[in-house]
Design an enzyme around this catalytic site. Structure first.
Site, PDB file in Angstrom:
ATOM      1  N   TRP A 240       0.837  -1.203   0.000  1.00  5.72           N
ATOM      2  CA  TRP A 240       0.000   0.000   0.000  1.00  5.72           C
ATOM      3  C   TRP A 240       0.872   1.252   0.000  1.00  5.72           C
ATOM      4  CZ3 TRP A 240      -0.517   4.478   2.646  1.00  5.72           C
ATOM      5  CH2 TRP A 240      -1.684   5.237   2.419  1.00  5.72           C
ATOM      6  N   TYR A 244       1.129   4.056  -2.943  1.00 10.45           N
ATOM      7  CA  TYR A 244       0.714   5.420  -2.587  1.00 10.45           C
ATOM      8  C   TYR A 244       1.823   6.416  -2.905  1.00 10.45           C
ATOM      9  CZ  TYR A 244      -0.962   9.305   0.316  1.00 10.45           C
ATOM     10  OH  TYR A 244      -1.378  10.538   0.771  1.00 10.45           O
ATOM     11  N   ASP A 260      -6.632  -0.368   0.074  1.00 12.79           N
ATOM     12  CA  ASP A 260      -7.129   0.826   0.757  1.00 12.79           C
ATOM     13  C   ASP A 260      -8.620   0.696   1.080  1.00 12.79           C
ATOM     14  OD1 ASP A 260      -6.370   3.871   1.278  1.00 12.79           O
ATOM     15  OD2 ASP A 260      -8.386   3.805   0.431  1.00 12.79           O
TER      16      ASP A 260
END
Length: 307
Positions: A240, A244, A260
């Site tokens: 993640w 990101y 997410d």
């Protein structure tokens, strides 16, 4: 296109950066306000301001929307080359080089994302002025809310950042520090000072060491899997966080933080949230614009939860 910079290289420059409509300043402003690092960034209605350090010079900048342009003021630099570097970072941060028609066409192949783009046609990617700063913020935000991460960032800045002199910050209330550099965080007692898990502090230290060893770690371009792989090889950075950072700091338009919860909430039509595998499967239709699909889904989720 960049407007011609001032020919008089004083320490205060004004430049207009053209934008391609539609351009949703309000969404960017709200996003940057929610994620602003206290002491380093200040966001007020119609204005973003921050501190920076470049080539040993400390300064501040501000960005405001003005017709079909962004009005930029840069204080503290007396070199055209340095100002061009700052302007390039601002262009990336405010996503000025994307062709919104191409992106909208790409997301228009799926009825869901086509409807999201139709409702919010001017959404842009909230980029990053500095990749290291963004990555540190992402680590601080692991397992906590955005508000909690912002408080941690403020404490990190106050404890380890460089204070600006009154002359350096000028007439910018609230801009007091530079964000800590990799050198300042490499041996810092981050976990103790911020009272957070040791693993997270070690992750920031590992990131600082990686940036010192590889200054172009956050360089844009290249293959998405290579960019994500480099980040995931660092301690404390999972999938993640890597995606990101890739989408916001490395201009990876197809990055997609699939786990997410906000993305999953946005796809809940009343029958439950999709699994991570189901979300990834649905996202195949959004390539190579999955990062922009994520921005639209986050906006949809926020809109549903706003009274």
């Amino acid at each position: 296109m960049l407007a011609p910079p001032s020919t008089a290289l004083d320490a205060d420059a004004h430049v207009a950066l053209a934008v391609r409509p539609p351009y949703d300043w309000t969404h960017l402003e709200r996003f940057f306000a929610d994620h602003a690092s206290p002491g380093v960034e200040v966001v007020t209605p119609g204005r973003y301001a921050r501190t920076f350090s470049l080539d040993g010079q400390h300064g501040t900048l501000s960005v405001m929307p003005e017709a079909d342009a962004l009005s930029v003021r840069i204080r503290g630099l007396d070199s055209k080359d340095a100002r061009d570097v700052v302007l390039t970072r601002i262009r990336a941060m405010f996503d000025l080089d994307i062709d919104p028609r191409t992106m909208s066409h790409g997301l228009g192949r799926d009825p869901l994302t086509a409807s999201l783009v139709a409702r919010r046609p001017g959404l842009r990617m909230p980029g990053a002025f500095d990749g290291f700063e963004l990555a540190v913020r992402a680590i601080l935000g692991q397992q906590v809310s955005v508000a909690a991460a912002t408080r941690l960032a403020g404490r990190l800045v106050a404890a380890f950042g460089t204070p600006l002199t009154p002359e350096e910050r000028g007439e910018e209330p609230g801009l007091t520090h530079l964000f800590p550099t990799p050198e300042q965080l490499l041996e810092a007692e981050i976990s103790r000072v911020l009272n957070m898990p040791r693993a997270r502090g070690r992750a920031i230290q590992g990131l600082a060491a990686a940036v010192r060893a590889t200054p172009d770690l956050f360089a844009p371009g290249g293959r998405l899997d290579n960019a994500v792989g480099r980040l995931m090889a660092l301690p404390g950075i999972g999938e993640w966080t890597a995606h990101y950072v890739a989408m916001r700091a490395m201009a990876q338009a197809d990055a997609f933080p699939a786990g997410d919860v906000g993305l999953m909430r946005a796809l809940d039509t009343g029958t439950g949230r999709p699994s991570r595998a189901a979300l990834l499967g649905r996202a195949e239709a959004w390539r190579p614009w999955r990062a922009y699909a994520a921005i639209h889904l986050w906006a949809e989720d926020a809109g549903r939860r706003t009274p």
